[in-house]
Design an enzyme around this catalytic site. Structure first.
Site, PDB file in Angstrom:
ATOM      1  N   SER A  79       0.809  -1.070  -0.095  1.00 42.60           N
ATOM      2  CA  SER A  79      -0.005   0.203  -0.087  1.00 42.60           C
ATOM      3  C   SER A  79       1.113   1.208   0.031  1.00 42.60           C
ATOM      4  O   SER A  79       0.254   2.360  -0.310  1.00 42.60           O
ATOM      5  CB  SER A  79      -0.953   0.061   1.067  1.00 42.60           C
ATOM      6  OG  SER A  79      -0.221   0.001   2.408  1.00 42.60           O
TER       7      SER A  79
ATOM      8  N   ASP B 136      -2.939   6.583  11.825  1.00 39.00           N
ATOM      9  CA  ASP B 136      -2.368   5.903  10.454  1.00 39.00           C
ATOM     10  C   ASP B 136      -0.898   6.539  10.173  1.00 39.00           C
ATOM     11  O   ASP B 136      -0.830   7.879   9.785  1.00 39.00           O
ATOM     12  CB  ASP B 136      -3.085   5.924   9.121  1.00 39.00           C
ATOM     13  CG  ASP B 136      -2.308   5.432   8.254  1.00 39.00           C
ATOM     14  OD1 ASP B 136      -0.976   5.086   8.325  1.00 39.00           O
ATOM     15  OD2 ASP B 136      -3.001   5.158   7.174  1.00 39.00           O
TER      16      ASP B 136
ATOM     17  N   HIS C 220       1.124   5.468   6.109  1.00 30.40           N
ATOM     18  CA  HIS C 220       0.922   6.088   4.814  1.00 30.40           C
ATOM     19  C   HIS C 220       1.050   7.677   4.886  1.00 30.40           C
ATOM     20  O   HIS C 220       1.409   8.426   5.914  1.00 30.40           O
ATOM     21  CB  HIS C 220      -0.434   5.859   4.286  1.00 30.40           C
ATOM     22  CG  HIS C 220      -0.576   4.163   4.325  1.00 30.40           C
ATOM     23  ND1 HIS C 220      -1.478   3.637   5.246  1.00 30.40           N
ATOM     24  CD2 HIS C 220      -0.352   3.442   3.207  1.00 30.40           C
ATOM     25  CE1 HIS C 220      -1.443   2.350   4.656  1.00 30.40           C
ATOM     26  NE2 HIS C 220      -0.729   2.247   3.783  1.00 30.40           N
TER      27      HIS C 220
END
Length: 404
Positions: free
Chosen positions: A144, A380, A383
């Site tokens: 990802s 998070d 990312h």
């Protein structure tokens, strides 16, 4: 505040551009957590070529030789020329990365520009890139985080293509953005461990007992071999003490042999398979390889709004053992005639503790009351918000593609 205003109106000292670089390293995927193996392949017609980018290049300017390390620099606040696109205007923005959409009010993370100490990066020109990609495929392969960079690249070119001349197609593990007028595609292929694994499903890949076939890569690689540019990464999904290795097939798992192998040995086994694939598919008389380290400090990113300003700051997220594995695998490639140059762009991303989605993203699972009391627990910090840091990775990529 005065310091920020000074940064906004700062007149940059004129430094040499990288426009004359003839060497090329196209995979500049800076991973947020620890080591990332990266290589880029450029295939022209029937000849496969993997270009090498040397971290420090020499360029003659007015008869004088100067040296510039593109990865040694600083982040400069620049709200005049950045961001390169607006989050709301990117047709294919991901909700996982759309921090402004999901409530982030401080948008300064969008306005930072990477400034090498001794040269300037060329301004990103989407039309120029698409011309270079005409009739070609640019494919990002990995997890990802590589998808994060892929979305960034799609957003960077999106605005110069009219709606009737672009499309997005998802087919299992591969996502294809097409610029129809240029017959060019920018693609992402989900393969988080590069070799085959039971995490290869692009949707249902979170399994408690991860299994890898460390000697099997062709199932994935058949989707890459006719690409013109390939960007690889893998590390994030290897972060566990050991992993179960299967000698056999997932189609007939009962006939296979299983063995739990500790890190970093299992990581090394997979990278050796990847390296063997490169050795077979790369013309060693014309080809050079490039790989990169990446790492970050292991602190939580919640409520961070400013980059690290300490020059030379180094995070502690990278694993020396894993770094040694990559170094060893690439060293073996070199002895077999495939030249490898290690590139460390860890610091470029380490500085940007402010650039992660934190809590400002779409949550695929309901947030519990306990989590709400402590947002750090569901932030998070892996990312990156877009626009943001991955745009700079792609600016670096763009600089070298222009020279091919």
């Amino acid at each position: 505040m005065a310091k920020k205003q000074q940064q906004q109106h700062q007149v940059m000292q004129q430094v040499p551009s990288v426009g004359g670089i003839r060497s090329s390293f196209q995979s500049l995927v800076a991973l947020l957590i620890a080591i990332l193996v990266v290589a880029t392949i450029y295939i022209r017609q029937s000849n496969e070529q993997l270009f090498q980018y040397w971290t420090t290049y020499d360029k003659t300017i007015n008869g004088l030789s100067s040296s510039c390390n593109l990865f040694a620099g600083k982040w400069v606040f620049d709200n005049r020329s950045y961001p390169l696109y607006k989050e709301k205007e990117c047709t294919f923005m991901s909700d996982q990365l759309a921090c402004e959409k999901f409530g982030r009010k401080d948008l300064n993370y969008q306005f930072w520009r990477w400034q090498p100490h001794q040269c300037d990066l060329p301004r990103f020109n989407a039309t120029a890139l698409l011309e270079k990609l005409r009739n070609k495929r640019l494919v990002y392969v990995g997890d990802s985080l590589n998808r994060n960079q892929w979305v960034s690249m799609v957003c960077l070119v999106d605005s110069v293509i009219s709606p009737t001349f672009k499309s997005m197609h998802n087919n299992g593990s591969i996502n294809i953005f097409k610029a129809i007028e240029y017959n060019a595609t920018i693609e992402f292929y989900w393969s988080p461990l590069l070799v085959e694994s039971n995490s290869d499903d692009p949707i249902s890949h979170r399994v408690p007992d991860r299994i890898v076939r460390v000697q099997a890569i062709e199932k994935h690689a058949r989707h890459w071999t006719d690409a013109d540019y390939l960007v690889f990464n893998t590390y994030l999904w290897w972060r566990r003490r050991q992993m179960k290795v299967l000698w056999g097939s997932f189609e007939s798992p009962e006939d296979g042999v299983y063995k739990a192998v500790k890190l970093p040995r299992v990581y090394e086994m997979a990278l050796q398979t990847w390296a063997q694939w490169l050795e077979v598919h790369v013309d060693r008389n014309k080809t050079q390889l490039a790989n990169k380290w990446g790492g970050i400090k292991g602190e939580n990113c919640y409520s961070e709004t400013e980059p690290v300003t300490e020059e030379g700051y180094v995070g502690d997220g990278a694993s020396p053992r894993m770094m040694h594995v990559v170094d060893s695998v690439l060293g073996e490639l070199k002895t077999r005639g495939l030249n490898v140059q290690m590139i460390n762009i860890t610091q470029l991303s380490d500085y940007r503790k402010d650039g992660h989605p934190s809590i400002y993203r779409k949550h695929w699972e309901t947030i519990t009351e306990e989590q709400l009391l402590n947002p750090k627990n569901y932030s998070d910090c892996i990312h990156w918000c877009l626009p943001g840091v991955p745009d700079v990775w792609n600016e670096l990529l763009y600089a070298y593609i222009l020279e091919l």
